[in-house]
Design a protein around this motif. Structure first.
Motif, short mmCIF file in Angstrom:
data_model
loop_
_atom_site.label_atom_id
_atom_site.label_comp_id
_atom_site.label_asym_id
_atom_site.label_seq_id
_atom_site.Cartn_x
_atom_site.Cartn_y
_atom_site.Cartn_z
N ALA A 521 6.40 -8.66 4.00
CA ALA A 521 5.65 -8.44 2.76
C ALA A 521 5.03 -7.05 2.75
CB ALA A 521 4.57 -9.51 2.60
N VAL A 522 4.51 -6.63 3.89
CA VAL A 522 3.91 -5.30 3.95
C VAL A 522 4.98 -4.22 3.73
CG1 VAL A 522 2.77 -3.64 5.47
CG2 VAL A 522 1.96 -6.02 5.37
N LEU A 523 6.13 -4.42 4.38
CA LEU A 523 7.22 -3.45 4.21
C LEU A 523 7.66 -3.36 2.75
CD1 LEU A 523 9.46 -4.23 7.32
CD2 LEU A 523 8.00 -2.24 6.94
N LEU A 524 7.80 -4.54 2.12
CA LEU A 524 8.25 -4.55 0.73
C LEU A 524 7.22 -3.89 -0.18
CD1 LEU A 524 9.72 -8.15 0.36
CD2 LEU A 524 10.99 -6.01 0.27
N ALA A 525 5.94 -4.18 0.07
CA ALA A 525 4.90 -3.61 -0.78
C ALA A 525 4.81 -2.10 -0.61
CB ALA A 525 3.56 -4.26 -0.48
N GLU A 526 5.14 -1.65 0.61
CA GLU A 526 5.14 -0.21 0.86
C GLU A 526 6.21 0.48 0.02
OE1 GLU A 526 5.76 0.89 5.03
OE2 GLU A 526 3.62 0.35 5.23
#
Ligand code: AMP
Ligand code: ZN
Length: 674
Positions: A521-526
């Protein structure tokens, strides 16, 4: 000159990652590392001909393999003889001493026995050229691309080293926090959790895709070295370990020289309890004769060295009775059987439930209510049933896995992959309620007061049947709930309202898209700063994100294509949830923990370990696994481990959870931390 710059960058980044992963003592800020790393990637992209195999850029990025080739070990990777008590240890000493006459002076090295997977790493002129599993000891598998992703394995030896070939052996393992994260993510995807870190390590190393291995963040302790005449200066195992350390390997810091078996006993007794506070799993102590010339004289049996022995700890097991067998339906519809047990004390806690993993496992055990079973707990893992005591088995047929969902009554479906049984009814209350619980969970929107019972009530009253409904709740509606006072109702509404401030990566995780754990999720939001851009992302865009595998990309893409996702996001947007990254504050907030090194022991009440770690990092500090004089604070939760005594001895200041939160509160930007 790009060649010089590249060389400088490589050397600096190698030193920085050694300082960070091996020495636990960083020499540069993470942001600076990232920046230099990006520069390296850019230069290498322009000059691919200048990429060297030891470049830090070569840790990840390998292509998935079609399979592994086999490797012959010479000398073989021996197993270890086991001892379970001091008598057996003394007998072993007697045996080797009879072989060596006349009696010679000697001492031992005691090492922790790390429960992972042993690896043999070959270095040619200082460069990692091959990494292989133990296999059967003689033949293993070449898993070089996977091992390259382990940050504590040097791709090139630091400092001077003899010419030619060297072989370093040691243990690859998964630390507890990584193991738990991995299992949580697997369960969120409806996959079976790994039983213990050793299995998880083995499973990870056999992945064909090195990207997946890189995400899992394995670690490695080196413990021995082979390399012919060039190493003849090394006289003892202890010197070997020092040598390994100076080449940049992580060597276990708890290793100790023991002058006799009495000293070994003290070491063993100490670690019997202290090991519970270690961030990784150990299952005993390895005792090795320190003098390498004596080792050579003693040699090997067909299977084990004569100069070493594993002194194991008895596993944590206890017998109890199965009172009931239940099934739980998760938010993905996966159905897991769970045994309810007569409570029994085990490894410092009381155990009343054990997971049965899946239907196959229940069948294998032939389990029935009233069975007396042996339960085992490995470290912090959920206890499991090891075996049934057949002699005490009651009359009657074995328990049958239900054919219908206990919540919605629809027939259950068996999926071939992962031996899982699922409820596939999209209207199943277990699935719907599971999604709401996931949304409210700590790592997602962190809505306190929205536990299992409350969600079931809201559901039964028809007040909430999707996450969107939460935001339409009113005081009047809640008044209908039995047992919920005005004050609690108001608190719940405030919690729900506050969740609108939670940042986009948490919302994204809360949506419960298959394969999207916290990290993804963090990677995608980045990459996708806002919900709309995620919905319209192409499969290529998604697959191109480093750290996101093809399965995950496919799943996110399918989710984005579904009209229901667009409707859901629209509704969340209308209700004021945060569906985009909020711009960073122009002035950086003060960093109350700037440069501080913290260690955590025990269980924190309000924060999970990963959350605490993230908050501390955000405040400029860093969490490490083991205590030393360099530690600035020990954060003490409930039932602290041996680190507490250690901290007292070293004079490391302690912080309660409350004071930690107070410290963090000053820099917090309202992200979390209630
Ligand atoms: P076992 O698998 O019980 O026969 O034990 C032998 C294994 O212990 C070796 O193959 C290594 O993988 C593992 N091991 C873990 N820590 C150490 C250590 N410090 N020294 C030697 N072997 C170790
Ligand atoms: Zn159902």
């Amino acid at each position: 000159m790009p060649v010089n710059r590249l060389q400088e960058l490589r050397t600096l980044l190698q030193q920085a990652s050694h300082a960070y992963y091996v020495l636990d003592s960083p020499i540069m800020e993470d942001s600076v590392y990232d920046q230099l790393f990006r520069e390296l990637l850019e230069l290498e992209a322009i000059h691919p001909e200048l990429i060297t195999p030891d470049s830090p850029s070569q840790r990840v990025g390998g292509k998935p393999a079609a399979g592994f080739t086999s490797v012959t070990h010479s000398p073989p990777l021996y197993s270890l003889e086991n001892a379970f008590d001091l008598e057996e240890l003394a007998a072993w000493q007697g045996r080797w001493q009879r072989v060596l006459t006349p009696q010679v002076p000697f001492d031992y090295v005691a090492e922790l026995k790390i429960d992972g997977i042993s690896l043999a790493l070959t270095y040619q002129e200082g460069l990692l050229v091959r990494a292989a599993t133990r296999g059967d000891g003689v033949t293993g598998e070449d898993i070089t691309a996977n091992v390259r992703t382990i940050p504590s394995v040097p791709l090139r030896l630091l400092g001077p080293h003899p010419p030619g070939l060297l072989e370093v052996r040691g243990e690859a393992f998964l630390a507890w926090d990584r193991f738990h994260t991995l299992n949580r993510e697997r369960q969120a995807r409806g996959e079976l959790p790994f039983a213990n870190p050793r299995n998880a390590t083995a499973g990870t190393l056999r992945q064909l895709d090195p990207q997946v291995v890189a995400q899992r963040q394995l670690d490695f302790f080196a413990y021995t070295l082979h390399g012919g005449p060039a190493l003849e200066d090394l006289a003892t195992q202890w010197q070997r370990l020092q040598q390994l350390g100076s080449w940049g390997f992580r060597v276990n810091p708890h290793t100790q020289v023991c002058r006799d078996l009495g000293a070994v006993q003290v070491y063993w007794d100490y670690w019997r309890t202290a090991r519970r506070a270690l961030p990784y799993l150990t299952d005993g102590v390895v005792v090795k004769l320190n003098q390498l010339d004596l080792q050579d004289q003693l040699g090997f049996t067909h299977r084990t060295p004569r100069w070493a022995i594993a002194l194991k700890y008895p596993p944590d097991e206890a017998a109890t009775v199965v009172e009931q067998i239940l099934v739980q339906v998760g938010r993905t519809g996966a159905v897991t059987p769970v045994a309810q047990l007569t409570p029994v004390a085990l490894a410092g806690t009381v155990v009343a439930r054990a997971t049965l993993h899946n239907a196959d496992r229940v069948q294998e055990l032939g389990l029935r209510v009233g069975d007396t079973v042996v339960v085992r707990k490995a470290g912090e893992v959920i206890p499991e049933i090891v075996r049934v005591v057949e002699q005490l088995r009651p009359q009657g047929p074995p328990w049958q896995f239900p054919t219908r969902c206990p919540l919605c009554g629809q027939p259950l479906v068996r999926t071939v992959q992962a031996a899982a049984i699922r409820c596939v009814n999209p209207h199943c209350p277990a699935i719907g309620q599971g999604q709401i619980l996931h949304w409210a969970s700590r790592a997602a929107l962190n809505i306190q007061g929205l536990g299992e019972k409350r969600v079931a009530q809201l559901w039964e009253q028809g007040l909430v049947c999707s996450i969107v409904d939460l935001y339409d709740l009113t005081g009047e509606g809640l008044a209908a709930l039995p047992g919920l006072g005005d004050k609690s109702a108001a608190n719940l509404l405030a919690e729900i309202a506050a969740s609108k401030q939670q940042p986009w990566p948490r919302v994204l995780y809360g949506l419960g898209i298959r394969h999207v754990g916290v990290t993804v999720a963090v990677l995608l939001a980045e990459r996708f700063g806002a919900a709309e851009s995620l919905l319209t992302a192409s499969l290529e865009d998604l697959s191109a994100i480093p750290g996101i595998g093809p399965e995950t990309a496919q799943s996110v893409w399918e989710w984005g294509q579904a009209p229901a996702s667009q409707i859901l996001l629209g509704e969340l947007q209308n209700r004021g949830l945060t569906l985009a990254n909020t711009p960073r504050a122009p002035i950086t907030p003060p960093q109350p923990l700037q440069g501080k090194v913290l260690v955590i022991t025990g269980t924190l009440e309000h924060l999970t370990r990963p959350q605490a770690q993230a908050l501390i990092q955000a405040a400029g500090g860093r969490v490490v696994g083991s205590l030393s004089r360099r530690t600035d604070y020990l954060v003490v939760g409930s039932s602290p481990g041996s680190k507490l005594q250690a901290a007292e001895k070293l004079g490391v200041p302690q912080l309660s959870e409350a004071s930690l939160r107070q410290l963090l509160g000053q820099s917090e930007t309202g992200s979390d931390g209630r």
